[in-house]
Design a protein around this motif. Structure first.
Motif, PDB file in Angstrom:
ATOM      1  N   VAL A 275      46.669  27.519  42.797  1.00 40.68           N
ATOM      2  CA  VAL A 275      46.477  28.950  42.508  1.00 40.68           C
ATOM      3  C   VAL A 275      46.377  29.158  40.999  1.00 40.68           C
ATOM      4  O   VAL A 275      45.455  29.801  40.480  1.00 40.68           O
ATOM      5  CB  VAL A 275      47.649  29.800  43.082  1.00 40.68           C
TER       6      VAL A 275
ATOM      7  N   GLY B 227      40.605  25.345  51.549  1.00 41.89           N
ATOM      8  CA  GLY B 227      40.943  26.572  52.265  1.00 41.89           C
ATOM      9  C   GLY B 227      41.046  26.401  53.766  1.00 41.89           C
ATOM     10  O   GLY B 227      41.704  27.204  54.445  1.00 41.89           O
TER      11      GLY B 227
ATOM     12  N   GLY C  29      39.125  31.832  51.822  1.00 41.61           N
ATOM     13  CA  GLY C  29      40.099  30.928  51.205  1.00 41.61           C
ATOM     14  C   GLY C  29      39.446  29.678  50.657  1.00 41.61           C
ATOM     15  O   GLY C  29      39.917  29.074  49.687  1.00 41.61           O
ATOM     16  N   THR C  30      38.345  29.284  51.276  1.00 43.31           N
ATOM     17  CA  THR C  30      37.672  28.045  50.851  1.00 43.31           C
ATOM     18  C   THR C  30      36.721  28.295  49.687  1.00 43.31           C
ATOM     19  O   THR C  30      36.614  27.487  48.770  1.00 43.31           O
ATOM     20  CB  THR C  30      36.902  27.445  52.054  1.00 43.31           C
TER      21      THR C  30
ATOM     22  N   GLY D 267      36.288  29.370  46.652  1.00 42.79           N
ATOM     23  CA  GLY D 267      37.127  29.781  45.523  1.00 42.79           C
ATOM     24  C   GLY D 267      36.424  29.580  44.204  1.00 42.79           C
ATOM     25  O   GLY D 267      35.190  29.673  44.103  1.00 42.79           O
ATOM     26  N   VAL D 268      37.231  29.256  43.214  1.00 41.34           N
ATOM     27  CA  VAL D 268      36.710  29.098  41.858  1.00 41.34           C
ATOM     28  C   VAL D 268      35.727  27.924  41.756  1.00 41.34           C
ATOM     29  O   VAL D 268      34.909  27.862  40.842  1.00 41.34           O
ATOM     30  CB  VAL D 268      37.881  28.946  40.871  1.00 41.34           C
TER      31      VAL D 268
ATOM     32  N   SER E  97      43.265  27.596  39.373  1.00 41.31           N
ATOM     33  CA  SER E  97      42.042  28.305  39.779  1.00 41.31           C
ATOM     34  C   SER E  97      41.863  29.549  38.931  1.00 41.31           C
ATOM     35  O   SER E  97      40.773  29.827  38.421  1.00 41.31           O
ATOM     36  CB  SER E  97      42.120  28.726  41.248  1.00 41.31           C
TER      37      SER E  97
ATOM     38  N   ASN F 255      39.853  36.615  46.380  1.00 41.04           N
ATOM     39  CA  ASN F 255      40.070  36.386  47.816  1.00 41.04           C
ATOM     40  C   ASN F 255      40.867  35.116  48.049  1.00 41.04           C
ATOM     41  O   ASN F 255      41.891  35.113  48.743  1.00 41.04           O
ATOM     42  CB  ASN F 255      38.726  36.243  48.532  1.00 41.04           C
ATOM     43  N   ALA F 256      40.355  34.021  47.482  1.00 36.01           N
ATOM     44  CA  ALA F 256      41.031  32.738  47.673  1.00 36.01           C
ATOM     45  C   ALA F 256      42.420  32.785  47.063  1.00 36.01           C
ATOM     46  O   ALA F 256      43.389  32.292  47.652  1.00 36.01           O
ATOM     47  CB  ALA F 256      40.200  31.620  47.028  1.00 36.01           C
ATOM     48  N   GLY F 257      42.506  33.424  45.886  1.00 39.42           N
ATOM     49  CA  GLY F 257      43.790  33.495  45.181  1.00 39.42           C
ATOM     50  C   GLY F 257      44.870  34.169  46.004  1.00 39.42           C
ATOM     51  O   GLY F 257      45.978  33.642  46.140  1.00 39.42           O
TER      52      GLY F 257
ATOM     53  N   VAL G 176      37.138  34.626  43.615  1.00 43.80           N
ATOM     54  CA  VAL G 176      38.360  33.945  43.174  1.00 43.80           C
ATOM     55  C   VAL G 176      39.582  34.721  43.665  1.00 43.80           C
ATOM     56  O   VAL G 176      40.586  34.139  44.081  1.00 43.80           O
ATOM     57  CB  VAL G 176      38.380  33.828  41.636  1.00 43.80           C
TER      58      VAL G 176
END
Lengths: 369, 521
Positions: free
Chosen positions: A97, A195, A18-19, A21-22, A100, A281-283, A279
């Motif tokens: 979201v 995240g 979650g952390t 990310g993009v 990103s 995963n975090a998204g 991206v």
């Protein structure tokens, strides 16, 4: 073979995924803009700050083990204030979201899909993310379990390949006439690790054990180490001047790698495909959080969860289409960052203080009684 | 009594039109003629239903044996049923009083003899190869075990060959299949629970598990799901099990079908459950997962490093099977800049003169490959080889020379075909072959991004699948780290001390193996 709860290791991967990310594409540029060659120090200190705020979030989640964040807000704040607070959090997460995905799609347009309309890419990414959320938390956990190690491996592999071109002199002078900038950049740097707050959404579904907390801290530490190392390597390869002209320094870093076997001509395009997973995963994890916010905010019953999930798509699409210039998206987000600071540095510590105080009072009342 | 007899006589005349629910309530009567007629009526005067009437030795009492000649052992009937009853005598028969228990215990030397009264039991027994003995004046009979199927001998596995493993495969006879498992697993807790399925044609099936290892909830779940099946008849175990899997519409196999007894034994030892059905040369193992379907028996006969590398090669084979044509299209049509210049040039050169875009070329070749594979299966083995020569070499070469497809596309499709043969499970191979088409469509519309999105969607779909409650991707997750030793890699056998934790076995410890140098002795 029952529906298993998230175990501590899975919590770690969820928090890390979650952390990471993009921001992986842009973090060296942002940190260089804020604190020049010492940006990585701000990032490290920001990471340490995140460990503290993350711990506060963990304490808060631990106080309400059967509730997630929006439920906690309603429980503490009541129907009106609680929902108002959810609204703030919900808006922030929706924007996060959407933007990103937008930033990543812009990178794809430059490095991979220059002829495809932007909205098609955004729509497809949102649809697949929505599909993951639709399948439920257990499925999302499995997907992250598989994608996360691969993506982290590729990040470190890229750094390893870039090492021969790194020059440590570009990190110098360290903290020379730059301490103020470094300190000022700590809070913005900590915002790269949003995240960590996802613990407030997943703790409810986790198996509670004593080992959860160390794994949670490990989950925050992996992105900190990844971002700091990536920033250091990028600065060592390009230097601050060049980085401040690059939109996606990480992808340019891959471009700069002299790959010994020329099997692939444009490694950065290949990496752009590979890093869709990061991206994504975090998204999906933030998408899940957003769905939970919406459901509690509008008191949507569980049986209408699918409506809440698919109802997100048009909203995310509209936000994604609002600004076409990626630089404006990147630069024009201080408002979002301000909301984030209020939530992370204001709301969560306040809620933790309130809950602990209330619990202490409850205990002393009970002992008096 | 006469009234009842008359009533029953009327009912008997209608036996021809009765179905199982209706005749099931009727019982044998004292008149053997009536009994024989009833049975012939129920069996629709089947030509292989044989009846032999005779006088019991030492008395004038009439008796008859009825059996189906095609599935009963006639020598056994002659030697162990008819001969003692017609020629030999016992005291009880001589006195004119027939004690069924006495006949059962003293005269008939069959494996199993039981007293029956209802036509339900009788019909089921006769259709299983048993023989009915009915005696004048008694409203009960003896059902004598005389099964004698003609079946093929135990042969080598046809679809799951192994280089070093056992070379025995299941056959069509349930009893032999049970023996193949029992012989390999000398455990008194090995349970074979026999059940019947089918409204019209009853089929015997056996649920196999090791008590004390298999999770009792899993066993109950399988039993419950099977018990609610209400079908006319069931031809194969796989068909039966596919009706009760968690997601019947899934193209991915949620059960493991095997013809290898050693695979069944290994699965039972892990805590899984097997189902065998009479007339089926295969066993179905449940639950199953994707990593399990990628395992081969040979993995366990090699050094663990070698086995692990082979397993990983198989994993690559899976991706190549599903993705290679799509990736080729994506790269050539959307991202030629990703490839080195020389490669791009040679691809372009090879495509010169080909009238179709890469997408049409790929679809043509994939379709031809499917036809060839299907033809190879349908035709006899000798002719099948001719098809592969004609198809692979002649048509491939001719298509290239005619300029319909490019040589590179032939190479791509050939590699895809070879990779698909590395998938150990046939059903999984079919699913992957089918998955090629959507990936090709995604590649032609959205390039590498489309393929990546398709992969993610596929991963989400597979991660959401369950086989009898077990996630289809186990043990590739952080839930059960100890199970990783036998997943994508195959760890050393001495390290596999625990059974797969994802199966929640009742006895989780498989072995207490001490490595050399650490022995207590």
């Amino acid at each position: 073979m029952n529906n298993p709860k998230l175990n501590p290791i899975q919590m770690m991967t969820l928090i890390s995924a979650g952390t990471l990310g993009v921001d992986i594409l842009t973090v060296p540029r942002r940190m260089v803009d804020a604190a020049r060659q010492d940006g990585w120090i701000s990032l490290l200190l920001g990471g340490l700050l995140t460990l503290i705020t993350g711990t506060l979030a963990y304490i808060l989640a631990n106080q309400y083990p059967d509730k997630d964040f929006p439920e906690i807000l309603v429980h503490i704040g009541g129907k009106f204030l609680g929902r108002l607070l959810i609204l703030i959090v919900a808006v922030y997460i929706l924007l996060y979201v959407s933007l990103s995905v937008k930033i990543f799609v812009q990178a794809l347009l430059i490095f991979l899909m220059d002829r495809t309309p932007e909205f098609v890419l955004i729509l497809l990414m949102n649809l697949v993310a929505g599909y993951a959320v639709f399948k439920g938390l257990e499925t999302m956990g499995k997907v992250v379990d598989i994608l996360f190690p691969i993506t982290v491996f590729t990040v470190f592999f890229v750094m390893l390949l870039a090492l021969p071109q790194a020059d440590p002199i570009r990190l110098k002078p360290i903290l020379y006439n730059n301490t103020n900038n470094v300190l000022k950049a700590i809070v913005p740097a900590s915002q790269r690790f949003t995240g960590a707050g996802l613990i407030l959404y997943f703790f409810k579904h986790a198996s509670k054990s004593k080992s959860s907390f160390p794994w949670f801290l490990a989950g925050i530490s992996i992105p900190i180490i990844s971002y700091v190392s990536l920033s250091i390597i990028t600065i060592m390869v390009f230097g601050t001047k060049e980085i401040s002209t690059l939109t996606y320094p990480t992808l340019t870093l891959i471009k700069a790698i002299q790959f010994p076997i020329s099997f692939l001509e444009r490694l950065e395009s290949f990496a752009a495909v590979f890093w869709i997973g990061i991206v994504f995963n975090a998204g999906i994890l933030f998408y899940h959080a957003s769905v939970r916010n919406t459901m509690v905010l509008f008191s949507i019953p569980e049986k209408y969860k699918n409506h809440a999930i698919w109802g997100h798509i048009p909203v995310l699409m509209i936000i994604g289409q609002m600004e076409s210039n990626v630089w404006k998206v990147l630069e024009g987000t201080p408002e979002i960052r301000a909301i984030q600071s209020v939530i992370v540095l204001g709301l969560i510590p306040l809620l933790v203080g309130y809950t602990l105080l209330k619990n202490r009072r409850g205990k002393s009342d009970a002992s008096k009684g | 009594m006469n009234i009842i007899k008359k009533l029953f006589g009327k009912q008997q005349k209608r036996f021809d039109q009765l179905n199982k629910e209706q005749y099931g309530q009727f019982k044998l009567v004292g008149d053997i003629k009536d009994n024989i007629n009833s049975l012939y009526g129920i069996m629709n005067h089947s030509s292989d239903l044989k009846c032999r009437e005779f006088n019991l030795a030492g008395s004038n009492r009439r008796a008859a044996i009825i059996f189906i000649s095609t599935i009963a052992n006639e020598d056994m009937i002659q030697e162990h049923i008819l001969k003692p009853l017609v020629i030999e005598s016992t005291a009880s028969v001589g006195k004119g009083r027939i004690d069924f228990e006495d006949i059962k215990d003293s005269m008939i030397s069959a494996n199993s003899v039981k007293v029956v009264k209802t036509f339900d039991d009788i019909v089921l027994g006769i259709m299983s190869g048993d023989t009915l003995l009915t005696i004048q004046g008694y409203d009960k009979g003896l059902l004598i075990d005389s099964k004698g199927y003609q079946g093929r001998t135990i042969g080598e596995p046809a679809t799951e060959p192994s280089v070093k493993g056992p070379q025995e495969a299941f056959v069509e006879i349930l009893k032999i299949n049970i023996g193949l498992i029992r012989r390999r697993l000398l455990d008194s807790n090995l349970c074979f629970e026999k059940h019947k399925l089918g409204r019209r044609a009853k089929a015997d099936y056996v649920i196999v598990y090791i008590k004390g290892i298999a999770n009792s909830r899993l066993i109950d779940e399988i039993k419950n799901r099977l018990s609610i099946l209400d079908v006319d008849s069931q031809a194969t175990t796989a068909q039966m099990m596919r009706m009760i899997v968690d997601r019947p519409k899934s193209i991915f196999p949620l059960i493991q079908v095997t013809e290898r007894p050693d695979k069944v034994v290994a699965a039972l030892s892990e805590g899984r459950v097997a189902i065998l059905m009479n007339g089926n040369p295969e066993a179905v193992i449940a639950p199953t997962t994707l990593p399990i379907l990628m395992q081969s028996s040979d993995d366990y006969f090699e050094n663990w490093i070698v086995a692990s590398v082979i397993r990983m090669a198989r994993l690559v084979g899976i991706f190549v099977t599903a993705l290679l044509p799509a990736l080729y299209i994506a790269v050539t049509a959307f991202h030629p800049d990703m490839l080195p210049l020389n490669l791009v040039l040679s691809i372009t050169k090879s495509r010169t003169g080909v009238p179709f875009p890469a997408f049409v070329e790929a679809i043509l070749m994939v379709f031809t490959l499917e036809l060839l594979q299907e033809a190879g299966i349908r035709l006899p083995r000798v002719v099948g080889q001719t098809v592969s020569i004609v198809g692979g070499l002649v048509i491939g070469q001719a298509a290239v020379q005619a300029g319909i497809v490019s040589p590179i596309m032939v190479i791509v499709i050939s590699i895809t075909a070879i990779s698909s043969f590395t998938v150990p499970d046939y059903s999984l191979g079919l699913a992957l072959r089918l998955a090629r088409i959507p990936f090709i469509i995604l590649a032609v519309t959205l390039g590498a991004f489309g393929v990546a999105m398709g992969l993610l969607a596929g991963l989400i779909y597979i991660a959401s699948l369950k086989s009898f409650g077990l996630c289809y991707l186990e043990p590739i997750s952080t839930l059960y780290p100890s199970d990783w030793k036998d997943s994508i890699i195959r760890g050393p056998l001495w390290s596999m001390k625990k059974r797969p934790q994802a199966l929640e076995p009742e006895d989780p410890i498989r072995a207490e193996i001490k490595r050399k140098g650490k022995r207590s002795e």
